[in-house]
Structures are given as structure tokens and as C-alpha cells.
Design a protein around this motif. Structure first.
Motif, PDB file in Angstrom:
ATOM      1  N   TYR A   1       0.831  -1.207   0.000  1.00 13.90           N
ATOM      2  CA  TYR A   1       0.000   0.000   0.000  1.00 13.90           C
ATOM      3  C   TYR A   1       0.867   1.259   0.000  1.00 13.90           C
ATOM      4  O   TYR A   1       2.027   1.241   0.456  1.00 13.90           O
TER       5      TYR A   1
ATOM      6  N   GLU B   1       0.889   5.557   1.195  1.00 19.30           N
ATOM      7  CA  GLU B   1       0.685   6.224   2.481  1.00 19.30           C
ATOM      8  C   GLU B   1      -0.796   6.394   2.819  1.00 19.30           C
ATOM      9  O   GLU B   1      -1.177   6.411   3.989  1.00 19.30           O
ATOM     10  N   GLN B   2      -1.647   6.514   1.797  1.00 20.40           N
ATOM     11  CA  GLN B   2      -3.090   6.643   2.023  1.00 20.40           C
ATOM     12  C   GLN B   2      -3.780   5.273   2.101  1.00 20.40           C
ATOM     13  O   GLN B   2      -4.988   5.171   2.085  1.00 20.40           O
ATOM     14  N   HIS B   3      -2.979   4.234   2.185  1.00 15.36           N
ATOM     15  CA  HIS B   3      -3.454   2.853   2.231  1.00 15.36           C
ATOM     16  C   HIS B   3      -4.176   2.455   0.946  1.00 15.36           C
ATOM     17  O   HIS B   3      -5.069   1.609   0.944  1.00 15.36           O
ATOM     18  N   LYS B   4      -3.789   3.063  -0.127  1.00 20.24           N
ATOM     19  CA  LYS B   4      -4.270   2.667  -1.446  1.00 20.24           C
ATOM     20  C   LYS B   4      -3.367   1.567  -1.991  1.00 20.24           C
ATOM     21  O   LYS B   4      -2.145   1.667  -1.924  1.00 20.24           O
TER      22      LYS B   4
ATOM     23  N   ASP C   1      -0.307  -6.299   9.616  1.00 16.19           N
ATOM     24  CA  ASP C   1       0.186  -5.179   8.792  1.00 16.19           C
ATOM     25  C   ASP C   1       1.584  -4.822   9.285  1.00 16.19           C
ATOM     26  O   ASP C   1       1.837  -4.748  10.475  1.00 16.19           O
TER      27      ASP C   1
ATOM     28  N   LYS D   1       4.440   2.184   1.477  1.00 15.86           N
ATOM     29  CA  LYS D   1       4.619   2.531   2.887  1.00 15.86           C
ATOM     30  C   LYS D   1       4.114   1.444   3.839  1.00 15.86           C
ATOM     31  O   LYS D   1       4.532   1.409   4.994  1.00 15.86           O
ATOM     32  N   TYR D   2       3.213   0.603   3.389  1.00 17.59           N
ATOM     33  CA  TYR D   2       2.661  -0.447   4.238  1.00 17.59           C
ATOM     34  C   TYR D   2       2.604  -1.768   3.478  1.00 17.59           C
ATOM     35  O   TYR D   2       2.486  -1.790   2.248  1.00 17.59           O
TER      36      TYR D   2
ATOM     37  N   ASN E   1       4.803  -1.995   8.741  1.00 14.28           N
ATOM     38  CA  ASN E   1       5.296  -0.762   8.137  1.00 14.28           C
ATOM     39  C   ASN E   1       6.450  -1.058   7.198  1.00 14.28           C
ATOM     40  O   ASN E   1       7.297  -1.884   7.475  1.00 14.28           O
TER      41      ASN E   1
ATOM     42  N   ALA F   1       0.829  -5.835   3.986  1.00 16.13           N
ATOM     43  CA  ALA F   1      -0.017  -6.762   4.734  1.00 16.13           C
ATOM     44  C   ALA F   1       0.319  -8.178   4.281  1.00 16.13           C
ATOM     45  O   ALA F   1       0.320  -8.467   3.080  1.00 16.13           O
TER      46      ALA F   1
END
Length: 280
Positions: free
Chosen positions: A214, A216-219, A275, A254-255, A277, A257
Motif C-alpha cells: 500500500y 501512504e493513504q493505504h491505497k 500489517d 509505505k505499508y 510498516n 499486509a
């Protein structure tokens, strides 16, 4: 109602085309009016059938024709079963990536996503399907998918997604412990390493690690799955895994999962979100 000889010959010439000779009926003075009307209808239908494209449940068109229907970038469920949440999907060149969420109260398996792609005029141009990255999706959990369409797609293409799945009665103990190491980035690639520890009493077979990446906006940026090396892990043993893929701008990741499953076991969550980072 009298019928002259020329009319009878006209009717007869049409009806003989379908192997029925009705001349004797027309020569009878006792033919009811409703039969005459019915025959006129039948003759008219068969005399014009060469110009009809719609014949019962079939549609016939020439190779130069196209048939369109309304389209939307949306997801649908298959049949009468409940639908799944498609949290995100996007068409990038010739690949559709996305993630689904099990919004039901029971685990599901054999989750498949089918894509149908249309051009800007609503004409179908491609189709494809793919099972999601995880064998089994628990209630509230997510899984990614990527559908590769092996052809160049026109600009302004649109698509619909159809999901299908089966209810699962498979209960897998949480016995696979996941650890994630450092990740590295180049100008156009991303790489991350990790390990899976089998805490069960039996071998873990076909150990599969899935990941969703993902911004930073979890997109969602990308999704993939790999098998550990080796993919059979003995009790109290570890096996490594590696994700490595090309991306236009790896700095946007940025993320991450993760999930891991085998034929026998599932991810040990310890009530923690899986999740992680992305390390800078």
C-alpha cells in the motif's frame, strides 16, 4: 371467406418450403376464418425470417457487426450467494489488481474474480479470471488478486468484476509464525525478505505467503504471493521467502499486509494485525 386460386398458389409456394402442402385445405370451403389468419401469420413469418437476426435464444450477426450493453466499473456476485466486498481495483495497462474482503460471518475458499473488459463504446474486448492469493479467507480478512489480460487493451477501457466462492468448513490451527526482515528499494524495484516458523506438530505442506503493498493513504499498489523455500516445513523449523518485483516508484510503498497458510495450518496472529510498516 373465399380464397382465389392465385392466393392459394402463393400460400402453397411458401408453405412447401417447410415441407407442408396445404393446397387441399385451401380448396375446402369449410376452412374456418381463424385458420386462414393463422396461415397468413405463418407465411409472413417464414417469408421474412431471412432478415431477422434474433432466432429464439440465439443472436446472429455478421463479422462486421458489434453488440454492446451498458457497462460500469463495478463488482458483482455470481448467482444468488452473498457478495464480497471488493475494497479496491484498478486497471493498469493489461492487468487488473485489487483486493477483496470477506464481509461474511464464516470462512470462504476457492475465491475467484472474473473480469470482463470493454472499450469506450461498450464492446467487449477481453476477459480473464484469477483465484485470490489465499487458500482461505477468514471473516473480516482480505486477499489480493491480479488478473493478467494477455492482450493490448484500448484506451478508456472499462471493466466489471464478478466474484464467486465456496463456504469453507476447513479449520486450520494457527501454527505458522511469520517474521519480516528488511526491505530494499532501487529506482524501479522493491524487495522484502521474511521467514515462516512451523509451530505445529506435523509438517506444514505447500506453505504460501501472500502480500498486499500500500501507499501512504493505504491505497493498494501491488499484490503477489510466493512459496517458502522449501515449501514443506518440518515442526519447529523455519523456511525463508522473498518478494521482489518491479514498480515505477517504489518509494510510494509505505505499508505491507502479509498472510501465510499451508494445507494444515494458518497464520499465528496473536490478536495482532498482520500489517507491517515499510522500513525506510
Amino acid at each position: 371467406m373465399p380464397i382465389n386460386d392465385s392466393s392459394a398458389q402463393t400460400f402453397d409456394s411458401h408453405i412447401q418450403k417447410i415441407g407442408i402442402n396445404l393446397k387441399s385445405y385451401f380448396n375446402s370451403a369449410t376452412v374456418p376464418i381463424w385458420i386462414s389468419c393463422l396461415l397468413i401469420f405463418v407465411v409472413a413469418l417464414f417469408s421474412n425470417c431471412g432478415t431477422l437476426n434474433l432466432i429464439f435464444a440465439q443472436i446472429e450477426i455478421s463479422t462486421d457487426e458489434k453488440i454492446t450493453s451498458p457497462i460500469f466499473n463495478q463488482s458483482q456476485n455470481q448467482g444468488t450467494q452473498p457478495s464480497l466486498d471488493v475494497l479496491y481495483s484498478a486497471l493498469d495497462r493489461n492487468t487488473i489488481v485489487g483486493e477483496v474482503k470477506n464481509n461474511l460471518s464464516y470462512p470462504i475458499e476457492q475465491v475467484r474474480v472474473t473480469a470482463t473488459v470493454y472499450d469506450k463504446n461498450g464492446v467487449i474486448v477481453a476477459t480473464g479470471d484469477k483465484y485470490v492469493n489465499d487458500y482461505l479467507i477468514q471473516p473480516g480478512s482480505r486477499s489480493g488478486f491480479d488478473i493478467f489480460l494477455d492482450e493490448a487493451l484500448p484506451s478508456e477501457s472499462k471493466y466489471i468484476l464478478i466474484t464467486s466462492f465456496e463456504k469453507s468448513d476447513d479449520i486450520k490451527p494457527e501454527m505458522l509464525q511469520l517474521s519480516v526482515g528488511e526491505n530494499s528499494k532501487t529506482s524501479n524495484s522493491f524487495r522484502v525478505l521474511g521467514e515462516v516458523l512451523n509451530l505445529g506438530n506435523n509438517d506444514a505442506n505447500a506453505v504460501k505467503v501472500s502480500a498486499i503493498f500500500y501507499d501512504e493513504q493505504h491505497k493498494m499498489v501491488d499484490t503477489d504471493y510466493v512459496y517458502t523455500n522449501p515449501d514443506i516445513i518440518s515442526p519447529n523449523k523455519k523456511a525463508p521467502f522473498e518478494f521482489s518485483f518491479r514498480v515505477d516508484n517504489p518509494e510510494i510503498i509505505k505499508y505491507m499486509a502479509f498472510n501465510v497458510q499451508s494445507d494444515e495450518y494458518s497464520l499465528l496472529t496473536k490478536n495482532l494485525q498482520n500489517d507491517t510498516n515499510s522500513q525506510q
